[in-house]
Design a protein around this motif. Structure first.
Motif, PDB file in Angstrom:
ATOM      1  N   TYR A 159      -7.161  -0.821  -1.143  1.00  0.00           N
ATOM      2  CA  TYR A 159      -7.011  -1.163  -2.567  1.00  0.00           C
ATOM      3  C   TYR A 159      -7.862  -2.391  -2.882  1.00  0.00           C
ATOM      4  O   TYR A 159      -7.537  -3.189  -3.757  1.00  0.00           O
ATOM      5  N   HIS A 199       0.821  -1.219   0.000  1.00  0.00           N
ATOM      6  CA  HIS A 199       0.000   0.000   0.000  1.00  0.00           C
ATOM      7  C   HIS A 199       0.855   1.271   0.000  1.00  0.00           C
ATOM      8  O   HIS A 199       2.067   1.238   0.233  1.00  0.00           O
ATOM      9  N   ALA A 222      -2.582  -8.510   0.383  1.00  0.00           N
ATOM     10  CA  ALA A 222      -2.399  -7.070   0.569  1.00  0.00           C
ATOM     11  C   ALA A 222      -1.840  -6.823   1.970  1.00  0.00           C
ATOM     12  O   ALA A 222      -2.540  -6.975   2.974  1.00  0.00           O
ATOM     13  N   ARG A 261      -4.196  -2.017   4.628  1.00  0.00           N
ATOM     14  CA  ARG A 261      -4.374  -3.212   3.798  1.00  0.00           C
ATOM     15  C   ARG A 261      -5.676  -3.258   2.998  1.00  0.00           C
ATOM     16  O   ARG A 261      -5.764  -3.980   2.014  1.00  0.00           O
ATOM     17  N   SER A 274      -6.513   3.942  -6.070  1.00  0.00           N
ATOM     18  CA  SER A 274      -6.946   3.338  -4.809  1.00  0.00           C
ATOM     19  C   SER A 274      -8.469   3.331  -4.771  1.00  0.00           C
ATOM     20  O   SER A 274      -9.138   3.838  -5.679  1.00  0.00           O
ATOM     21  N   GLU A 327      -0.153  -4.974   5.346  1.00  0.00           N
ATOM     22  CA  GLU A 327      -0.253  -3.752   6.128  1.00  0.00           C
ATOM     23  C   GLU A 327       1.125  -3.533   6.749  1.00  0.00           C
ATOM     24  O   GLU A 327       1.537  -4.268   7.644  1.00  0.00           O
ATOM     25  N   GLY A 382       4.202   2.192  -2.183  1.00  0.00           N
ATOM     26  CA  GLY A 382       4.161   0.756  -2.465  1.00  0.00           C
ATOM     27  C   GLY A 382       4.696   0.410  -3.842  1.00  0.00           C
ATOM     28  O   GLY A 382       5.194  -0.692  -4.059  1.00  0.00           O
ATOM     29  N   ALA A 393      -1.803   4.758   4.011  1.00  0.00           N
ATOM     30  CA  ALA A 393      -2.901   3.837   3.684  1.00  0.00           C
ATOM     31  C   ALA A 393      -2.820   2.611   4.604  1.00  0.00           C
ATOM     32  O   ALA A 393      -2.099   2.595   5.593  1.00  0.00           O
ATOM     33  N   HIS A 446       1.297   0.628  -4.901  1.00  0.00           N
ATOM     34  CA  HIS A 446       0.886   1.966  -5.313  1.00  0.00           C
ATOM     35  C   HIS A 446       1.703   3.016  -4.567  1.00  0.00           C
ATOM     36  O   HIS A 446       1.874   2.933  -3.347  1.00  0.00           O
TER      37      HIS A 446
END
Length: 377
Positions: free
Chosen positions: A113, A104, A129, A110, A305, A131, A225, A108, A222
């Motif tokens: 997205y 992420h 995803a 987990r 996102s 965190e 990320g 942000a 992103h």
């Protein structure tokens, strides 16, 4: 009051399931949300998009720098659900699913997205995803064994007097290492090692033992990320390629650029990148002829996102001006370009090659390379 955010359902052929995975009782453990092809069942529960009230407060602080907006944000988005099935069984598949590790952006966590992760899962991927625990998530937590309660890890801004590059460079190395550790987790499961999920919800990770093809692994991300995904290619040979969404290239040290030998797909929005950042991407494309840079026109940074699906007024309040391209169309372009790239570099059997022209920047609302426009952020 009903939710005012409607996340789009995934369009691929597989129904999508979702669960949370918390491994280990220390900061060195892992916390991730797993999206996967599932067995469809009528009436299955759907998970909350913002999993707990603590995340609303932290998001208000990290994104808006206004903690006082926490209650407003909670009312506006707190009841929004992700249109996937919570904790439903994994759909069996003899050949094993390819794996994507997702990283992420700054501030942000987990679940933000979910639209992209569930879209990729609906086309036959298991998507993890993460965190991150480097103080770049809006907030996150772990559960010390002896304490009986969570210990929260807050978002941290660059300390006064410290150079941003050195602060962020340390973070990006920790983040990339967490991506590698996530891959190790799935390798352990595939090898038959018992890996307990310490969350009390009962999804047994051992069901993944014979259901993953760990010769076909990619890393996506992103913004912060995105550069994390690039660095993960350097740290872990098992990652065969990376997809970097609007990558924030700033935190990566120059001496590492020659080390990125694997292909990267850079999917940029129109309003975020700078000439300096794109020049760094082009250094990588000169290193690998399969690296691609494309730009989705009419988009801003947050369009990659779930925030893209906020109502106009709420989006403008938080982020300022939004893009002109429909968020549904932006998601379709991003996911199809990613699928075509993964098809090529993971050597998949599915017909994702139908979208290969997007990799050359050919198509409606997509162009090759990147317009040199600076962000309003």
């Amino acid at each position: 009051m009903g939710a005012i955010v409607a996340l789009p359902p995934a369009r691929g052929p597989h129904p999508v399931g979702c669960t949370d995975v918390l491994v280990g009782h220390s900061r060195q453990g892992l916390f991730l949300r797993l999206f996967y092809p599932c067995v469809a069942r009528p009436g299955a529960a759907e998970p909350l998009w913002i999993p707990r009230a603590e995340y609303c407060g932290a998001l208000a602080d990290a994104a808006l720098r206004r903690r006082c907006c926490s209650a407003l944000l909670s009312i506006a988005i707190g009841s929004c659900k992700v249109p996937v099935s919570w904790n439903e069984p994994l759909k069996p598949r003899s050949s094993g699913y390819p794996l994507i590790i997702f990283s992420h952006g700054l501030g942000a966590f987990r679940t933000l997205y979910s639209s992209l992760c569930s879209e990729l899962a609906s086309w036959g991927f298991v998507v993890a995803a993460l965190e991150h625990r480097d103080h770049s998530a809006a907030t996150t937590y772990f559960c010390p064994a002896e304490a009986g309660t969570e210990e929260w890890i807050p978002f941290q801004r660059v300390p006064q007097g410290q150079k941003e590059f050195y602060f962020r460079n340390k973070q990006v190395h920790q983040r990339a290492q967490e991506c590698v550790r996530a891959l190790r987790l799935f390798q352990d499961i595939a090898g038959g090692r018992s890996v307990p999920n310490i969350l009390p919800q009962g999804w047994d990770l051992s069901v993944l033992k014979d259901s993953l093809d760990l010769t076909k692994v990619a890393v996506l991300g992103h913004s912060f990320g995105g550069v994390t995904a690039v660095l993960a290619l350097v740290k872990e040979p098992s990652f065969r390629c990376a997809v970097a969404l609007d990558a924030w290239m700033f935190p990566l040290e120059n001496l590492l650029y020659p080390e990125v030998a694997k292909p990267v797909l850079f999917i940029n929005t129109e309003k975020f990148q700078t000439p300096e950042s794109v020049a760094k991407m082009k250094r990588l494309s000169s290193r690998n002829s399969q690296t691609r840079i494309v730009t989705v026109l009419g988009t801003v940074h947050e369009d990659q996102s779930d925030f893209a699906f906020l109502p106009e007024r709420l989006f403008s309040l938080i982020f300022g001006r939004r893009g002109t391209l429909s968020p549904h169309k932006a998601l379709a372009i991003t996911s199809r370009a990613a699928l075509a790239f993964l098809h090529r570099h993971l050597e998949l059997q599915e017909d994702f090659g139908q979208w290969e022209q997007l990799l050359e920047g050919v198509g409606d609302s997509v162009v090759p390379d990147s317009p040199f426009t600076r962000s309003h952020l």
